[in-house]
Design a protein around this motif. Structure first.
Motif, PDB file in Angstrom:
ATOM      1  N   VAL A   1     -18.193  -1.833   2.251  1.00 16.06           N
ATOM      2  CA  VAL A   1     -16.835  -2.524   2.908  1.00 16.06           C
ATOM      3  C   VAL A   1     -16.187  -3.502   1.674  1.00 16.06           C
ATOM      4  CG1 VAL A   1     -16.045  -4.250   4.381  1.00 16.06           C
ATOM      5  CG2 VAL A   1     -17.558  -2.195   5.320  1.00 16.06           C
ATOM      6  N   SER A   2     -17.189  -4.508   1.200  1.00 16.13           N
ATOM      7  CA  SER A   2     -16.693  -5.405   0.248  1.00 16.13           C
ATOM      8  C   SER A   2     -16.291  -4.843  -1.025  1.00 16.13           C
ATOM      9  CB  SER A   2     -18.038  -6.407   0.076  1.00 16.13           C
ATOM     10  OG  SER A   2     -19.193  -5.803  -0.477  1.00 16.13           O
ATOM     11  N   CYS A   3     -16.985  -3.628  -1.427  1.00 16.74           N
ATOM     12  CA  CYS A   3     -16.662  -3.257  -2.594  1.00 16.74           C
ATOM     13  C   CYS A   3     -15.302  -2.337  -2.443  1.00 16.74           C
ATOM     14  CB  CYS A   3     -17.631  -2.107  -3.117  1.00 16.74           C
ATOM     15  SG  CYS A   3     -19.166  -2.919  -3.884  1.00 16.74           S
ATOM     16  N   TRP A   4     -15.197  -1.857  -1.412  1.00 18.63           N
ATOM     17  CA  TRP A   4     -13.780  -1.125  -0.913  1.00 18.63           C
ATOM     18  C   TRP A   4     -12.754  -1.995  -0.805  1.00 18.63           C
ATOM     19  CZ3 TRP A   4     -11.509   3.686  -0.920  1.00 18.63           C
ATOM     20  CH2 TRP A   4     -10.500   3.758  -0.223  1.00 18.63           C
ATOM     21  N   MET A   5     -12.876  -3.386  -0.504  1.00 17.98           N
ATOM     22  CA  MET A   5     -11.565  -4.378  -0.470  1.00 17.98           C
ATOM     23  C   MET A   5     -11.608  -4.679  -1.622  1.00 17.98           C
ATOM     24  SD  MET A   5     -10.512  -4.291   2.375  1.00 17.98           S
ATOM     25  CE  MET A   5      -9.385  -5.435   1.967  1.00 17.98           C
ATOM     26  N   TYR A   6     -12.554  -5.001  -2.826  1.00 22.59           N
ATOM     27  CA  TYR A   6     -12.507  -5.399  -3.937  1.00 22.59           C
ATOM     28  C   TYR A   6     -11.852  -4.233  -4.567  1.00 22.59           C
ATOM     29  CZ  TYR A   6     -13.536  -7.194  -8.515  1.00 22.59           C
ATOM     30  OH  TYR A   6     -13.536  -7.623  -9.812  1.00 22.59           O
ATOM     31  N   TRP A   7     -11.986  -2.988  -4.537  1.00 19.22           N
ATOM     32  CA  TRP A   7     -11.275  -2.146  -5.198  1.00 19.22           C
ATOM     33  C   TRP A   7      -9.814  -1.839  -4.820  1.00 19.22           C
ATOM     34  CZ3 TRP A   7     -10.476   1.979  -8.439  1.00 19.22           C
ATOM     35  CH2 TRP A   7      -9.820   3.028  -8.228  1.00 19.22           C
ATOM     36  N   LYS A   8      -9.437  -2.076  -3.307  1.00 23.43           N
ATOM     37  CA  LYS A   8      -8.109  -1.903  -3.106  1.00 23.43           C
ATOM     38  C   LYS A   8      -7.153  -3.182  -3.648  1.00 23.43           C
ATOM     39  CE  LYS A   8      -6.444   0.368  -0.345  1.00 23.43           C
ATOM     40  NZ  LYS A   8      -5.552   1.663  -0.432  1.00 23.43           N
TER      41      LYS A   8
ATOM     42  N   ARG B   1       0.586  -5.620   2.951  1.00 26.73           N
ATOM     43  CA  ARG B   1      -0.868  -5.641   3.445  1.00 26.73           C
ATOM     44  C   ARG B   1      -1.565  -7.050   3.101  1.00 26.73           C
ATOM     45  NH1 ARG B   1       0.740  -1.882   5.609  1.00 26.73           N
ATOM     46  NH2 ARG B   1      -0.038   0.136   5.549  1.00 26.73           N
ATOM     47  N   GLY B   2      -0.611  -7.972   2.666  1.00 27.36           N
ATOM     48  CA  GLY B   2      -1.357  -9.331   2.491  1.00 27.36           C
ATOM     49  C   GLY B   2      -0.576 -10.050   1.419  1.00 27.36           C
ATOM     50  N   LYS B   3      -0.872 -11.343   1.156  1.00 24.32           N
ATOM     51  CA  LYS B   3      -0.203 -12.190   0.386  1.00 24.32           C
ATOM     52  C   LYS B   3      -1.420 -12.364  -0.806  1.00 24.32           C
ATOM     53  CE  LYS B   3       2.673 -14.710   3.394  1.00 24.32           C
ATOM     54  NZ  LYS B   3       3.010 -16.288   3.928  1.00 24.32           N
ATOM     55  N   CYS B   4      -0.760 -12.568  -1.963  1.00 23.26           N
ATOM     56  CA  CYS B   4      -1.471 -13.064  -3.047  1.00 23.26           C
ATOM     57  C   CYS B   4      -0.803 -14.007  -4.042  1.00 23.26           C
ATOM     58  CB  CYS B   4      -1.785 -11.732  -3.970  1.00 23.26           C
ATOM     59  SG  CYS B   4      -0.312 -10.927  -4.736  1.00 23.26           S
ATOM     60  N   SER B   5      -1.432 -14.228  -4.914  1.00 23.17           N
ATOM     61  CA  SER B   5      -0.830 -15.408  -5.647  1.00 23.17           C
ATOM     62  C   SER B   5      -0.818 -14.968  -7.318  1.00 23.17           C
ATOM     63  CB  SER B   5      -1.582 -16.816  -5.798  1.00 23.17           C
ATOM     64  OG  SER B   5      -1.240 -17.798  -6.615  1.00 23.17           O
TER      65      SER B   5
ATOM     66  N   GLU C   1       0.815  -1.127  -0.011  1.00 24.84           N
ATOM     67  CA  GLU C   1       0.100   0.116   0.061  1.00 24.84           C
ATOM     68  C   GLU C   1       0.839   1.153   0.000  1.00 24.84           C
ATOM     69  OE1 GLU C   1      -3.761   1.810   2.193  1.00 24.84           O
ATOM     70  OE2 GLU C   1      -2.451   0.727   3.415  1.00 24.84           O
ATOM     71  N   ASN C   2       0.737   1.906  -1.068  1.00 20.16           N
ATOM     72  CA  ASN C   2       1.486   3.314  -1.044  1.00 20.16           C
ATOM     73  C   ASN C   2       0.624   4.526  -1.019  1.00 20.16           C
ATOM     74  OD1 ASN C   2       0.231   3.102  -3.680  1.00 20.16           O
ATOM     75  ND2 ASN C   2       1.898   3.963  -4.941  1.00 20.16           N
ATOM     76  N   SER C   3      -0.679   4.352  -1.148  1.00 22.05           N
ATOM     77  CA  SER C   3      -1.600   5.638  -0.860  1.00 22.05           C
ATOM     78  C   SER C   3      -2.893   4.746  -0.290  1.00 22.05           C
ATOM     79  CB  SER C   3      -2.056   5.917  -2.318  1.00 22.05           C
ATOM     80  OG  SER C   3      -3.107   6.996  -2.328  1.00 22.05           O
ATOM     81  N   SER C   4      -3.539   5.874   0.614  1.00 19.24           N
ATOM     82  CA  SER C   4      -4.677   5.110   1.101  1.00 19.24           C
ATOM     83  C   SER C   4      -5.967   5.095   0.374  1.00 19.24           C
ATOM     84  CB  SER C   4      -5.102   6.030   2.397  1.00 19.24           C
ATOM     85  OG  SER C   4      -5.396   7.438   2.142  1.00 19.24           O
ATOM     86  N   SER C   5      -5.887   5.975  -0.675  1.00 21.29           N
ATOM     87  CA  SER C   5      -7.056   5.846  -1.770  1.00 21.29           C
ATOM     88  C   SER C   5      -7.002   5.077  -2.869  1.00 21.29           C
ATOM     89  CB  SER C   5      -7.511   7.096  -2.098  1.00 21.29           C
ATOM     90  OG  SER C   5      -6.422   7.775  -2.573  1.00 21.29           O
ATOM     91  N   ASN C   6      -5.607   4.745  -3.269  1.00 22.16           N
ATOM     92  CA  ASN C   6      -5.228   4.015  -4.560  1.00 22.16           C
ATOM     93  C   ASN C   6      -5.526   2.359  -4.281  1.00 22.16           C
ATOM     94  OD1 ASN C   6      -5.197   6.307  -6.075  1.00 22.16           O
ATOM     95  ND2 ASN C   6      -2.858   6.651  -5.559  1.00 22.16           N
ATOM     96  N   PRO C   7      -5.555   1.621  -5.414  1.00 19.76           N
ATOM     97  CA  PRO C   7      -5.483   0.310  -5.067  1.00 19.76           C
ATOM     98  C   PRO C   7      -4.095  -0.286  -4.528  1.00 19.76           C
ATOM     99  CG  PRO C   7      -6.431   0.743  -7.214  1.00 19.76           C
ATOM    100  CD  PRO C   7      -5.901   1.916  -6.731  1.00 19.76           C
ATOM    101  N   TYR C   8      -4.143  -1.572  -3.998  1.00 22.56           N
ATOM    102  CA  TYR C   8      -2.666  -1.881  -3.729  1.00 22.56           C
ATOM    103  C   TYR C   8      -1.698  -2.232  -4.950  1.00 22.56           C
ATOM    104  CZ  TYR C   8      -4.621  -3.030   0.653  1.00 22.56           C
ATOM    105  OH  TYR C   8      -5.575  -3.300   1.914  1.00 22.56           O
ATOM    106  N   LEU C   9      -0.426  -2.180  -4.561  1.00 23.12           N
ATOM    107  CA  LEU C   9       0.617  -2.667  -5.573  1.00 23.12           C
ATOM    108  C   LEU C   9       0.882  -4.153  -5.465  1.00 23.12           C
ATOM    109  CD1 LEU C   9       3.271   0.374  -5.246  1.00 23.12           C
ATOM    110  CD2 LEU C   9       1.434   0.252  -6.784  1.00 23.12           C
ATOM    111  N   ILE C  10       1.084  -4.798  -6.228  1.00 25.35           N
ATOM    112  CA  ILE C  10       1.345  -6.143  -6.410  1.00 25.35           C
ATOM    113  C   ILE C  10       2.852  -6.386  -6.949  1.00 25.35           C
ATOM    114  CG2 ILE C  10       0.735  -8.524  -7.271  1.00 25.35           C
ATOM    115  CD1 ILE C  10      -1.950  -7.298  -8.092  1.00 25.35           C
ATOM    116  N   ARG C  11       3.352  -7.021  -5.977  1.00 25.76           N
ATOM    117  CA  ARG C  11       5.116  -7.235  -6.072  1.00 25.76           C
ATOM    118  C   ARG C  11       5.394  -8.643  -5.576  1.00 25.76           C
ATOM    119  NH1 ARG C  11       3.995  -3.370  -8.227  1.00 25.76           N
ATOM    120  NH2 ARG C  11       4.611  -1.070  -8.085  1.00 25.76           N
TER     121      ARG C  11
END
Length: 647
Positions: free
Chosen positions: A403-410, A106-110, A15-25
C-alpha cells in the motif's frame, strides 16, 4: 471539507491512468461546460521520467553548477536512497496548457521554485512537496533556466564599501561611477524651473505640429500637447539646464537650434498601433516573459525598448480597460470547486474477486494482512505483509507493490529504493521469503523510465542476451601485431582488456618500419574462404561426420539417433529476444577432463585460442603404438580463426 475544496492557483494531482503515476498540474481557470461539468485549465509540470535521457543529463549538469556556485557551508552528504528519492521530487515547468475534467483531481500538493538558500533535505521532509528550477518545452524538446529565479547570493547583491572619513581622498575610478544629472542646490528657484519646463513643453508641441508622422498619430492639438508633456520632454529639459550650468538663456537657445525645434519621443510614440496590438497579444500568452515576447512576436525590437514600453503602457487607459474586462470575466468564472474524495477500487488492486491473487500473488494469506505466501514480496520495500497489494508493471512480470509503495509510486513516479538500471550502486536488499527462489538480483530492477524488467525466481538470466558480434581484424592490423610486438606487448594487453590501445599509433609505427626496411621478410597473410551458415549447419546436422559419441550439455553421451536428419529446410530469419531460446551453459564431463590431461600446456593454450581447430590427442603407449583414426574435418573447421556468420 477544506481539503476537498480546490481553488485557482492550487497545485493538484490529476489521474489519467489507473496504473501510471499522477500528473502534477497548477489550476489556472475553472470553467463550467454546457453539460454542467467542471473543467480545469491547468499548467503542465513534467517529471524526470517524462523527458529524454539527454535532457536529464543536462538537468544534472545544471544542478551541479548551482551546487558549485554556492559559497555557503556544504550540506551534509546525502545517502544514495536520499539522492534517489530527491530525483522524484524534481519537476520541470512548461508553458503548455491543457483542460482536464475536475473530477480527475486526486489531491493537493506543493510546488516551489528551487531556493538556493534552502537545504534540499527540506523537500524530502515535507509530504507531497516538489521543486523545479528549469523550464521544459515539449515541442522543441529543450530545457531552459527559469527567468523568475530568486536572485539571492553574491552574484546579485552589491558589496557596500566602507564610508570615507572626512578629508579622506576618494581613490575610486570616477569614470566607472554614476554621473550626476541634477543638482538640487542649483541657483535657480522652483518658479524659474517650472517656467523653463513650460517653455520646453510648448517647443515639443510645436515640433510635433511640424513633424508629419506625429501629426498623423496625434491629429488634434490636445493629443500633441499631452504627448509633449510626457516625461521624455521633462527629462530632456532638465538635462539641458544641468549641462549649461543652470543658465536659462543658454538652455533656451539649445531648445530651438538652427534647424528647428527639438522633438523628443518615447516608446509610446515610436511604436505603431499594429506593434502595440502584437505586444498585447504576446503579453496575454507569455505574461511578463519579455525574452519570449521579443523572440516570438517582436524580434525587431530591443529588450530595453519592450520593457520600457510595458511600464509606459501600464499608465494608459488601454491597460485600465483590459484590467476591468479581466476582472469582470473573473467574477463570472468559478472561484473554487468541491471534489469529493475518490474511493472507488483501483483496477490494479489485487483481490480474489478480480482473479489477480492466484495469478500474481499466489494464495491469499489469512487474517487482516495478505502475506507473500507462495507469491512475491513488494518490488520496492521487499515487504511480505500488507493490508492490500497492487499489481505493478506488465502482467507477464508478475510484480506487485504494498500500500505505502503504491501510493509513493502514484505520487512521486518511482520506487522508494534505488535500482541498478538507474545508475545507482547495487544494494543488498533484505532476504526474500524462505520459500521464494533466489534470483541473481534480489532487488527490484527498473528501466530508466521506472518500468520493471523481468525479475523472476528462475536461475536463468533475467533478460535475454543480445545478438553476439565478432570483431574481425584487417590485414594491416594483423601485420602490425607481429611487427610491433615491442610496442603492443600482447600478453600485457590481454591481462588488461579494458586499458585502451592506440591502434592508430601502432599502425603509423608499422608504416614507418616498413618504409625503412626493418620488416625483414614480408609476411603473407593466409586468405581462407569463409563458409556460409547453411553449409555449417548441414555439416553439423549430418551424423556421418561426427566422430565418437555425441555429448549433451551435461556431459552424458547419446546415440546418433537423436540427431535430426540433414534434409531440413533452412530458413534465414532473425529471431527476436522473446522467441529466442534460453541461454545455454556447458558442464564438463569425465571424458572432457581426461582429454585435458592428455594435452600439454602449450597445446591447451593453442586449443583455447583456436576453438574450431581439430585437436590431436597424445595417448600413453601401451604395447605397440596405435595412431588414432580421425575423420577428415569439415573445410570450415580446418581453417584458423572463428567462423564468421554473415547475416
Amino acid at each position: 471539507m477544506a481539503a476537498n475544496m480546490y481553488r485557482v492557483g492550487d497545485y493538484v494531482f490529476f489521474e489519467n491512468s489507473s496504473s501510471n503515476p499522477y500528473l502534477i498540474r497548477r489550476i489556472e481557470e475553472l470553467n463550467k461546460t454546457a453539460s454542467g461539468n467542471v473543467e480545469a485549465k491547468v499548467v503542465c509540470f513534467y517529471r524526470r521520467r517524462d523527458i529524454s535521457q539527454s535532457l536529464i543529463q543536462l538537468a544534472d549538469k545544471h544542478a551541479k553548477d548551482l551546487e558549485e556556485e554556492k559559497e555557503s557551508p556544504s550540506e551534509p552528504e546525502l545517502s544514495e536512497k536520499q539522492k534517489h528519492q530527491l530525483r522524484h521530487r524534481e519537476l520541470f515547468l512548461s508553458r503548455q496548457y491543457e483542460s482536464l475534467p475536475a473530477t480527475h483531481i486526486r489531491g493537493k500538493c506543493s510546488v516551489a521554485l528551487l531556493n538556493e538558500t534552502e537545504a534540499v533535505l527540506s523537500y524530502l521532509e515535507k509530504e507531497d512537496t516538489f521543486f523545479y528550477s528549469l523550464v521544459y518545452d515539449p515541442t522543441q524538446k529543450t530545457l531552459l533556466a527559469d527567468k523568475g529565479e530568486i536572485r539571492v547570493g553574491p552574484r546579485f547583491q552589491a558589496d557596500v564599501p566602507e564610508m570615507l572619513q572626512e578629508g579622506e581622498p576618494d581613490d575610486r575610478d570616477q569614470s566607472k561611477l554614476e554621473m550626476k544629472m541634477w543638482d538640487p542646490e542649483c541657483p535657480l528657484t522652483n518658479k524659474q524651473i517650472d517656467q523653463f519646463l513650460v517653455v520646453a513643453r510648448a517647443v515639443g508641441t510645436f515640433a510635433r505640429a511640424l513633424d508629419c508622422s506625429s501629426s498623423v498619430r496625434q491629429p488634434s492639438l490636445h493629443m500633441s500637447a499631452a504627448a509633449a508633456s510626457r516625461d521624455i520632454t521633462l527629462f530632456h529639459a532638465m538635462d539641458t539646464l544641468h549641462r549649461h550650468g543652470y543658465d536659462l538663456s543658454s538652455a533656451l537657445s539649445v531648445l530651438v537650434p538652427q534647424g528647428g525645434p527639438v522633438l523628443c519621443r518615447d516608446e509610446m510614440e515610436e511604436w505603431s498601433s499594429s506593434e502595440a496590438n502584437l505586444f498585447e497579444e504576446a503579453l496575454e500568452k507569455y505574461g511578463k516573459d519579455f525574452n519570449d515576447i521579443r523572440q516570438d512576436f517582436l524580434p525587431w525590437k530591443s529588450l530595453t525598448s519592450i520593457i520600457e514600453y510595458y511600464y509606459m503602457w501600464k499608465t494608459t487607459d488601454r491597460y485600465v480597460q483590459q484590467k476591468r474586462l479581466k476582472a469582470a470575466e473573473a467574477e463570472s468564472k468559478l472561484k473554487q470547486v468541491y471534489i469529493p474524495t475518490y474511493n472507488k477500487p483501483n483496477p490494479n488492486q489485487i483481490s480474489v474477486s478480480n482473479g489477480k491473487m492466484a495469478t500474481v500473488n499466489g494464495a491469499a494469506g489469512t487474517g487482516s494482512f495478505h502475506t507473500a505466501g507462495g507469491g512475491r514480496a513488494c518490488e520496492s520495500c521487499f515487504a511480505v505483509q500488507s493490508a492490500q497489494w497492487y499489481s505493478w508493471g506488465p502482467p507477464n512480470m508478475q510484480c506487485r507493490l504494498c500500500v505505502s509503495c503504491w501510493m509513493y509510486w502514484k505520487k512521486y513516479g518511482g520506487l522508494k529504493m534505488p535500482s541498478r538500471a538507474e545508475g545507482e550502486e547495487e544494494k543488498t536488499p533484505p532476504s526474500p521469503a524462505p520459500n521464494e527462489m533466489r534470483s541473481r538480483g534480489h532487488g527490484a530492477r527498473q528501466s530508466s523510465h521506472m518500468v520493471p524488467i523481468r525479475n523472476s525466481g528462475s536461475p536463468k538470466s533475467s533478460m535475454k542476451t543480445k545478438q553476439a558480434f565478432l570483431l574481425q581484424a584487417t590485414r594491416l592490423t594483423k601485420l602490425a601485431r607481429h611487427m610491433c610486438r615491442d610496442l603492443i606487448r600482447l600478453r600485457r594487453a590481454a591481462r588488461r582488456p579494458f586499458v585502451p590501445i592506440n591502434c592508430g599509433a601502432i599502425k603509423a609505427e608499422y608504416m614507418i618500419r616498413v618504409s625503412e626496411g626493418m620488416t625483414g621478410r614480408p609476411m603473407k597473410p593466409k586468405s581462407s574462404p569463409r563458409s556460409t551458415l547453411t553449409s555449417v549447419l548441414q555439416y553439423l546436422e549430418n551424423p556421418a561426420h561426427i566422430v565418437g559419441p555425441i555429448l549433451q550439455h551435461n556431459g552424458s553421451s547419446t546415440g546418433a539417433s537423436n540427431v535430426r536428419g540433414s534434409g531440413l529446410m533452412l530458413r534465414k530469419r532473425r529471431p527476436n529476444w522473446i522467441d529466442a531460446p534460453d541461454d545455454s551453459f556447458f558442464l564438463v564431463s569425465r571424458e572432457t577432463r581426461k582429454a585435458r590431461r592428455l594435452l600439454s600446456r602449450s597445446q591447451l593454450r593453442r586449443a583455447c585460442r583456436q576453438p574450431c581447430e581439430q585437436i590431436s590427442l597424445r595417448r600413453v603407449p601401451q604395447g605397440p603404438a596405435q595412431v588414432p583414426v580421425l575423420a577428415p574435418p569439415h573445410p570450415s573447421l580446418r581453417m584458423r580463426g572463428p567462423i564468421v556468420i554473415h547475416d
